[in-house]
Motif scaffolding. Structure first.
Motif, PDB file in Angstrom:
ATOM      1  N   GLY A 163      23.812 -16.202   9.622  1.00  0.00           N
ATOM      2  CA  GLY A 163      22.886 -17.148  10.279  1.00  0.00           C
ATOM      3  C   GLY A 163      23.978 -17.767  11.291  1.00  0.00           C
ATOM      4  O   GLY A 163      23.372 -18.952  11.892  1.00  0.00           O
TER       5      GLY A 163
ATOM      6  N   VAL B 198      24.049 -16.366  14.330  1.00  0.00           N
ATOM      7  CA  VAL B 198      23.441 -15.792  15.729  1.00  0.00           C
ATOM      8  C   VAL B 198      21.943 -15.489  15.524  1.00  0.00           C
ATOM      9  O   VAL B 198      21.506 -15.213  14.187  1.00  0.00           O
ATOM     10  CB  VAL B 198      24.021 -14.634  16.384  1.00  0.00           C
ATOM     11  CG1 VAL B 198      25.553 -14.910  16.817  1.00  0.00           C
ATOM     12  CG2 VAL B 198      23.916 -13.432  15.440  1.00  0.00           C
ATOM     13  N   ASP B 199      21.225 -15.426  16.402  1.00  0.00           N
ATOM     14  CA  ASP B 199      19.636 -14.929  16.569  1.00  0.00           C
ATOM     15  C   ASP B 199      19.632 -13.820  15.626  1.00  0.00           C
ATOM     16  O   ASP B 199      20.331 -12.673  16.282  1.00  0.00           O
ATOM     17  CB  ASP B 199      19.006 -15.259  17.646  1.00  0.00           C
ATOM     18  CG  ASP B 199      17.556 -14.991  17.642  1.00  0.00           C
ATOM     19  OD1 ASP B 199      17.107 -14.466  16.570  1.00  0.00           O
ATOM     20  OD2 ASP B 199      16.955 -15.269  18.664  1.00  0.00           O
ATOM     21  N   ARG B 200      18.626 -13.514  14.819  1.00  0.00           N
ATOM     22  CA  ARG B 200      18.321 -12.296  14.026  1.00  0.00           C
ATOM     23  C   ARG B 200      17.778 -11.131  14.802  1.00  0.00           C
ATOM     24  O   ARG B 200      18.162  -9.980  14.800  1.00  0.00           O
ATOM     25  CB  ARG B 200      17.958 -12.418  12.675  1.00  0.00           C
ATOM     26  CG  ARG B 200      18.537 -13.371  12.005  1.00  0.00           C
ATOM     27  CD  ARG B 200      17.838 -13.175  10.451  1.00  0.00           C
ATOM     28  NE  ARG B 200      17.989 -11.889   9.574  1.00  0.00           N
ATOM     29  CZ  ARG B 200      18.759 -11.515   8.884  1.00  0.00           C
ATOM     30  NH1 ARG B 200      19.711 -12.283   8.804  1.00  0.00           N
ATOM     31  NH2 ARG B 200      18.708 -10.171   8.533  1.00  0.00           N
ATOM     32  N   ASP B 201      17.289 -11.682  15.783  1.00  0.00           N
ATOM     33  CA  ASP B 201      16.707 -10.833  16.888  1.00  0.00           C
ATOM     34  C   ASP B 201      17.627 -10.270  18.175  1.00  0.00           C
ATOM     35  O   ASP B 201      17.146  -9.667  19.104  1.00  0.00           O
ATOM     36  CB  ASP B 201      15.482 -11.424  17.534  1.00  0.00           C
ATOM     37  CG  ASP B 201      14.356 -11.606  16.374  1.00  0.00           C
ATOM     38  OD1 ASP B 201      14.285 -10.981  15.378  1.00  0.00           O
ATOM     39  OD2 ASP B 201      13.292 -12.823  16.594  1.00  0.00           O
ATOM     40  N   LEU B 202      18.900 -10.855  18.091  1.00  0.00           N
ATOM     41  CA  LEU B 202      19.805 -10.494  19.120  1.00  0.00           C
ATOM     42  C   LEU B 202      20.030  -8.873  19.151  1.00  0.00           C
ATOM     43  O   LEU B 202      19.939  -8.237  18.227  1.00  0.00           O
ATOM     44  CB  LEU B 202      20.937 -11.210  18.899  1.00  0.00           C
ATOM     45  CG  LEU B 202      22.217 -10.843  19.932  1.00  0.00           C
ATOM     46  CD1 LEU B 202      21.767 -11.388  21.289  1.00  0.00           C
ATOM     47  CD2 LEU B 202      23.430 -11.445  19.476  1.00  0.00           C
TER      48      LEU B 202
ATOM     49  N   LEU C 234      28.257  -8.091  14.611  1.00  0.00           N
ATOM     50  CA  LEU C 234      26.881  -8.559  14.853  1.00  0.00           C
ATOM     51  C   LEU C 234      26.366  -8.674  13.567  1.00  0.00           C
ATOM     52  O   LEU C 234      25.429  -9.583  13.347  1.00  0.00           O
ATOM     53  CB  LEU C 234      26.242  -7.834  15.815  1.00  0.00           C
ATOM     54  CG  LEU C 234      24.736  -8.172  16.355  1.00  0.00           C
ATOM     55  CD1 LEU C 234      24.913  -9.650  16.859  1.00  0.00           C
ATOM     56  CD2 LEU C 234      23.862  -7.172  17.144  1.00  0.00           C
ATOM     57  N   LYS C 235      26.447  -7.610  12.559  1.00  0.00           N
ATOM     58  CA  LYS C 235      25.530  -7.747  11.319  1.00  0.00           C
ATOM     59  C   LYS C 235      26.430  -8.968  10.625  1.00  0.00           C
ATOM     60  O   LYS C 235      25.486  -9.580   9.684  1.00  0.00           O
ATOM     61  CB  LYS C 235      26.058  -6.462  10.508  1.00  0.00           C
ATOM     62  CG  LYS C 235      25.411  -6.113   9.306  1.00  0.00           C
ATOM     63  CD  LYS C 235      25.953  -5.018   8.955  1.00  0.00           C
ATOM     64  CE  LYS C 235      25.172  -4.942   7.124  1.00  0.00           C
ATOM     65  NZ  LYS C 235      25.694  -3.453   6.570  1.00  0.00           N
TER      66      LYS C 235
ATOM     67  N   LEU D  27      27.612 -11.780  11.721  1.00  0.00           N
ATOM     68  CA  LEU D  27      26.822 -13.026  12.139  1.00  0.00           C
ATOM     69  C   LEU D  27      25.691 -13.292  11.778  1.00  0.00           C
ATOM     70  O   LEU D  27      25.060 -14.372  11.668  1.00  0.00           O
ATOM     71  CB  LEU D  27      27.293 -13.136  13.562  1.00  0.00           C
ATOM     72  CG  LEU D  27      28.704 -13.060  14.225  1.00  0.00           C
ATOM     73  CD1 LEU D  27      28.743 -12.783  15.606  1.00  0.00           C
ATOM     74  CD2 LEU D  27      29.558 -14.188  13.549  1.00  0.00           C
ATOM     75  N   LYS D  28      24.597 -12.241  12.010  1.00  0.00           N
ATOM     76  CA  LYS D  28      23.378 -12.376  11.638  1.00  0.00           C
ATOM     77  C   LYS D  28      23.064 -12.685  10.250  1.00  0.00           C
ATOM     78  O   LYS D  28      22.411 -13.635   9.824  1.00  0.00           O
ATOM     79  CB  LYS D  28      22.647 -10.899  11.983  1.00  0.00           C
ATOM     80  CG  LYS D  28      22.392 -10.840  13.435  1.00  0.00           C
ATOM     81  CD  LYS D  28      21.587  -9.422  13.681  1.00  0.00           C
ATOM     82  CE  LYS D  28      21.375  -9.287  15.192  1.00  0.00           C
ATOM     83  NZ  LYS D  28      20.379  -8.011  15.540  1.00  0.00           N
ATOM     84  N   GLU D  29      23.919 -11.951   9.427  1.00  0.00           N
ATOM     85  CA  GLU D  29      23.737 -12.039   7.663  1.00  0.00           C
ATOM     86  C   GLU D  29      24.014 -13.586   7.375  1.00  0.00           C
ATOM     87  O   GLU D  29      23.625 -13.932   6.621  1.00  0.00           O
ATOM     88  CB  GLU D  29      24.488 -11.294   7.020  1.00  0.00           C
ATOM     89  CG  GLU D  29      23.993  -9.843   7.064  1.00  0.00           C
ATOM     90  CD  GLU D  29      24.994  -8.695   6.424  1.00  0.00           C
ATOM     91  OE1 GLU D  29      26.107  -8.921   5.850  1.00  0.00           O
ATOM     92  OE2 GLU D  29      24.486  -7.759   6.191  1.00  0.00           O
TER      93      GLU D  29
END
Length: 415
Positions: free
Chosen positions: A351, A353-357, A344-345, A347-349
């Motif tokens: 872009g 997935v949504d950073r608020d997931l 998850l980290k 994917l967020k870093e």
């Protein structure tokens, strides 16, 4: 000091032992030899050296050899088992029992395992004990292979008549022979406990607490002592679960009962204090966590400590967040929580997935859903993500962690 009468008696024993002892007798009875000279030698050592070897079984039937050669036990196993079979005078009964077990379908190894657990099984009467038990179990609908499985688990209890009536009661309760045998493997006392005074009262009380027979089985397969213990103690366990804030009939009542089973009040209080200190929880917050996940009482202190360090230091979660989502404390840290956090980290870093997931959402989902939602859609942008996740779930460190992060391939080139 040996008297003349003593030396004469010893000499007589030596003569009885055989010609090899004649020299010792001559030494002891020789007038030229002072008896005080030999008084310094332990009398027991002299006698043991002179006495003939006497077989523990006067009939000549070598029990230990029979257990090794015929039953297939190891020498240490046979030595231990033979102490309970020293009364056997012939192989007649053991041969009949082994033939009976073979007729049920037990292999040589299975029969040996039965003998190791219960050496006196070889002394059972086939016609008056074993055959009637098998007939009674067959009358309950059990096949010969199923009866053979029961023999392998029940051991000494199989050679008693009550096994038929108790199996008749347990089969409908546990729902299947497999469930019954799983519980029996953990606690053979199911076959020795009193049905009328212990087992049935406990089952009735658990039903009154709102547990279905299916729930009772789920509690009693891992903790079969819940059925065999004193009914008053079972009532105390139920009261303890209720004090955690989980009432009878609640969805978490069964897990709560299972969590507190056979834990003393002192141990539960100590674990609650440890949870409060480790996760920085208030009384209200620890109550919330235990109501949602009472099984965390079973977690070791070391396991809880590692989880707190990861969730606070690496993930950056707040105590209240964890208290309302104690699933983090029940799932495998190395096999699930940590690997999913890094995915998850990543994917967020980048872009993807949504950073608020929510991290809780990612961790709480079934494995198939997580892979389809967070791994498969990014095969082109992150071709090594699936491989790295699989490695991390095994508790190993992916190559990217050892040698720096792998480059992320995107539709716009390499970043």
């Amino acid at each position: 000091i040996l008297t003349n009468h003593d030396t004469q008696s010893i000499g007589d024993l030596c003569i009885a032992a055989g010609a090899g002892c004649a020299m010792l007798r001559r030494l002891l009875s020789s007038p030229s030899t002072s008896t005080s000279t030999y008084a310094i030698f332990p009398l027991r050592r002299i006698l043991s050296a002179a006495a003939p070897h006497i077989s523990p079984n006067p009939s000549g039937f070598a029990v230990e050899e029979y257990l090794v050669d015929t039953c297939g036990l190891t020498r240490p196993q046979a030595l231990k088992a033979s102490k309970k079979l020293s009364h056997l005078r012939s192989p007649t009964k053991p041969d009949a029992v082994l033939a009976f077990l073979a007729g049920l379908g037990l292999s040589g190894a299975d029969a040996a395992a039965v003998v190791v657990k219960d050496p006196k099984f070889l002394c059972a009467k086939v016609d008056k004990t074993l055959a009637p038990v098998v007939a009674g179990l067959a009358g309950l609908g059990l096949s010969r292979p199923e009866i053979a499985r029961l023999v392998s688990v029940a051991h000494c209890y199989f050679r008693t008549r009550p096994i038929v009536s108790k199996t008749h009661y347990y089969l409908p309760l546990f729902g299947s022979l497999d469930n019954f045998l799983r519980a029996l493997q953990r606690s053979p006392c199911l076959l020795s406990s009193d049905l009328g005074k212990v087992i049935k009262p406990n089952v009735v009380f658990l039903r009154e607490c709102g547990l279905s027979d299916c729930d009772i089985v789920k509690v009693c397969i891992p903790v079969p002592r819940m059925l065999t213990t004193d009914p008053e103690r079972v009532r105390a366990m139920v009261a303890c679960a209720e004090r955690l804030g989980v009432p009878r009939g609640a969805g978490m009542f069964r897990p709560a009962l299972q969590a507190v089973a056979f834990l003393s009040e002192e141990k539960i209080a100590a674990k609650v204090d440890y949870l409060k200190n480790t996760f920085r929880w208030s009384d209200a917050q620890v109550s919330i966590a235990l109501c949602k996940a009472p099984f965390i009482l079973k977690k070791s202190k070391e396991s809880l400590k590692r989880r707190s360090e990861f969730l606070f230091s690496e993930v950056g979660l707040e105590p209240v967040y964890i208290a309302h989502r104690p699933i983090f404390l029940s799932l495998s840290l190395e096999g699930r929580v940590r690997p999913r956090y890094y995915v998850l980290k990543f994917l967020k870093e980048n872009g993807l997935v949504d950073r608020d997931l929510s991290f809780h959402t990612a961790v709480n989902r079934p494995e198939k859903f997580f892979v389809e939602k967070f791994i498969c859609p990014h095969k082109e942008a992150a071709p090594h993500l699936a491989e790295d996740y699989a490695i991390a779930c095994k508790g190993e460190v992916p190559t990217k962690t050892k040698n720096g992060p792998r480059k992320l391939v995107t539709a716009y080139g390499t970043t």
